[in-house]
Design a protein around this motif. Structure first.
Motif, mmCIF file in Angstrom:
data_model
loop_
_atom_site.group_PDB
_atom_site.id
_atom_site.type_symbol
_atom_site.label_atom_id
_atom_site.label_comp_id
_atom_site.label_asym_id
_atom_site.label_seq_id
_atom_site.Cartn_x
_atom_site.Cartn_y
_atom_site.Cartn_z
ATOM 1 N N ALA A 141 55.621 8.712 -28.082
ATOM 2 C CA ALA A 141 56.953 8.921 -27.516
ATOM 3 C C ALA A 141 56.849 9.359 -26.053
ATOM 4 O O ALA A 141 57.763 9.132 -25.264
ATOM 5 N N THR A 142 55.722 9.970 -25.703
ATOM 6 C CA THR A 142 55.494 10.445 -24.338
ATOM 7 C C THR A 142 54.049 10.177 -23.957
ATOM 8 O O THR A 142 53.193 9.922 -24.819
ATOM 9 N N TYR A 147 47.645 10.983 -24.545
ATOM 10 C CA TYR A 147 46.480 11.833 -24.274
ATOM 11 C C TYR A 147 45.957 12.460 -25.572
ATOM 12 O O TYR A 147 44.743 12.566 -25.773
ATOM 13 N N GLN A 148 46.880 12.884 -26.446
ATOM 14 C CA GLN A 148 46.469 13.514 -27.696
ATOM 15 C C GLN A 148 45.741 12.525 -28.599
ATOM 16 O O GLN A 148 44.735 12.864 -29.229
ATOM 17 N N GLN A 149 46.237 11.290 -28.656
ATOM 18 C CA GLN A 149 45.574 10.298 -29.491
ATOM 19 C C GLN A 149 44.188 9.961 -28.963
ATOM 20 O O GLN A 149 43.237 9.778 -29.738
ATOM 21 N N GLY A 208 60.309 3.668 -21.625
ATOM 22 C CA GLY A 208 61.307 4.245 -20.728
ATOM 23 C C GLY A 208 60.773 5.438 -19.971
ATOM 24 O O GLY A 208 61.120 5.660 -18.798
ATOM 25 N N SER A 209 59.905 6.207 -20.613
ATOM 26 C CA SER A 209 59.332 7.381 -19.943
ATOM 27 C C SER A 209 58.401 6.977 -18.807
ATOM 28 O O SER A 209 58.247 7.708 -17.834
ATOM 29 N N ARG A 290 52.093 -1.431 -25.465
ATOM 30 C CA ARG A 290 51.085 -0.516 -26.007
ATOM 31 C C ARG A 290 51.083 0.782 -25.214
ATOM 32 O O ARG A 290 51.625 0.847 -24.114
ATOM 33 N N TRP A 291 50.459 1.804 -25.781
ATOM 34 C CA TRP A 291 50.527 3.130 -25.163
ATOM 35 C C TRP A 291 49.144 3.709 -24.887
ATOM 36 O O TRP A 291 48.961 4.912 -24.819
#
Length: 311
Positions: A141-142, A147-149, A208-209, A290-291
């Motif tokens: 979501a952010t 970074y956490q993943q 969007g972020s 993708r993130w």
């Protein structure tokens, strides 16, 4: 690249976002990974998942997780990836599906760790019943979720130091890109296209972020102010034309062959600022959906495109 329709693509994105609150085995900011030092140490725990030793047969059913695993140096431990994982090219692509996961087919790969982005078909429970360790790494979501993943996958695979290096480089690159943004009296506006059916994403989504980091204003936000569409509303031609975005970003160039020419040819779009000023930007569909670490590449494209407009 997926050949799903834009409608299904948008729905899949929304499902991924909703699953952020779903499963107990997901990566979590409030359950930091053990072994976070530069040296790998086991056992390692992330959420409710504990690995006693470094996994050597990893199956990834998430294109983003695949990218992260290779970025942190765990590519050599990856023995199979899903049919949508097309980056990096050396990823061992298979016929496994992340959208219709089959526990027996996954088990046939004899994995000691499976990474999924969605708990479709209750695959987490199915794999757990087979005593196969599984990590749910849902749609971010952010950028902090990304970074956490990266951190969690680094810990679980025995590459905490490399994971720390990846997150540091991402943060440094993003800081450099955002630090170079010109000061504007008014924000530039944009429309991000998921497909020619005019599905889009609001500021409340991960994509969007990223635009927000670039200092842009999303014309889609009023169309899902109550969040009932999960951040992925379908706009009308009239809404887009009336909003008159300064930029149109296309993330449907591969799936749907959209381009500056196809946008310019749309009825009623000739008067839009983005069309008049040739500010239609073609994105790489995969990177834009993708993130993982390549989100920096996406931000760079956005910043470079908008920087050409005088402040």
């Amino acid at each position: 690249m997926s050949r799903r329709t834009p409608r299904l693509f948008a729905a899949a994105l929304a499902v991924g976002a909703l699953l952020l609150g779903g499963c107990a085995e997901k990566t979590s900011n409030d359950a930091p990974a053990a072994g976070g030092s530069s040296a790998a140490s086991f056992p390692v725990t992330v959420g409710k998942l504990t690995l006693d030793k470094r996994p050597e047969k990893i199956v990834s059913l998430s294109p983003t997780a695949t990218e992260i695993l290779f970025a942190i140096g765990a590519g050599g431990q990856v023995t199979a990836v899903d049919d949508q994982s097309n980056y990096p090219p050396e990823a061992p692509k298979s016929d496994l599906s992340g959208y219709q996961p089959n526990a027996e087919a996954i088990a046939g790969k004899s994995p000691d760790l499976v990474v999924v982005a969605n708990d479709l078909n209750k695959i987490v429970d199915q794999l757990t019943a087979l005593k196969i360790p599984v990590l749910l790494a849902p749609a971010a979501a952010t950028i902090d979720d990304t970074y956490q993943q990266v951190t969690d996958l680094g810990a679980l695979t025995g590459h905490p130091g490399e994971a720390a290096d990846v997150t540091k480089k991402m943060k440094d690159d993003i800081a450099t890109l955002t630090g170079s943004l010109p000061k504007r009296a008014e924000k530039l506006t944009y429309y991000h296209e998921l497909g020619p059916e005019l599905y889009t994403a609001t500021s409340k989504t991960f994509i969007g972020s990223i635009y927000a980091l670039a200092g842009l204003e999303n014309i889609a936000d009023p169309s899902d102010a109550d969040g009932k569409n999960g951040g992925y509303p379908q706009l009308s031609q009239e809404v887009i034309v009336k909003a008159n975005p300064d930029f149109v970003f296309l993330s449907d160039t591969k799936c749907c062959q959209q381009s500056a020419d196809t946008v310019k040819a749309r009825s009623g779009w000739a008067g839009i600022t983005a069309v008049k000023n040739s500010q239609i930007v073609a994105l790489d569909d995969d990177i834009a959906s993708r993130w993982g670490p390549r989100v920096v590449d996406l931000l760079r494209v956005i910043v470079d495109a908008t920087a050409k407009v005088p402040a």
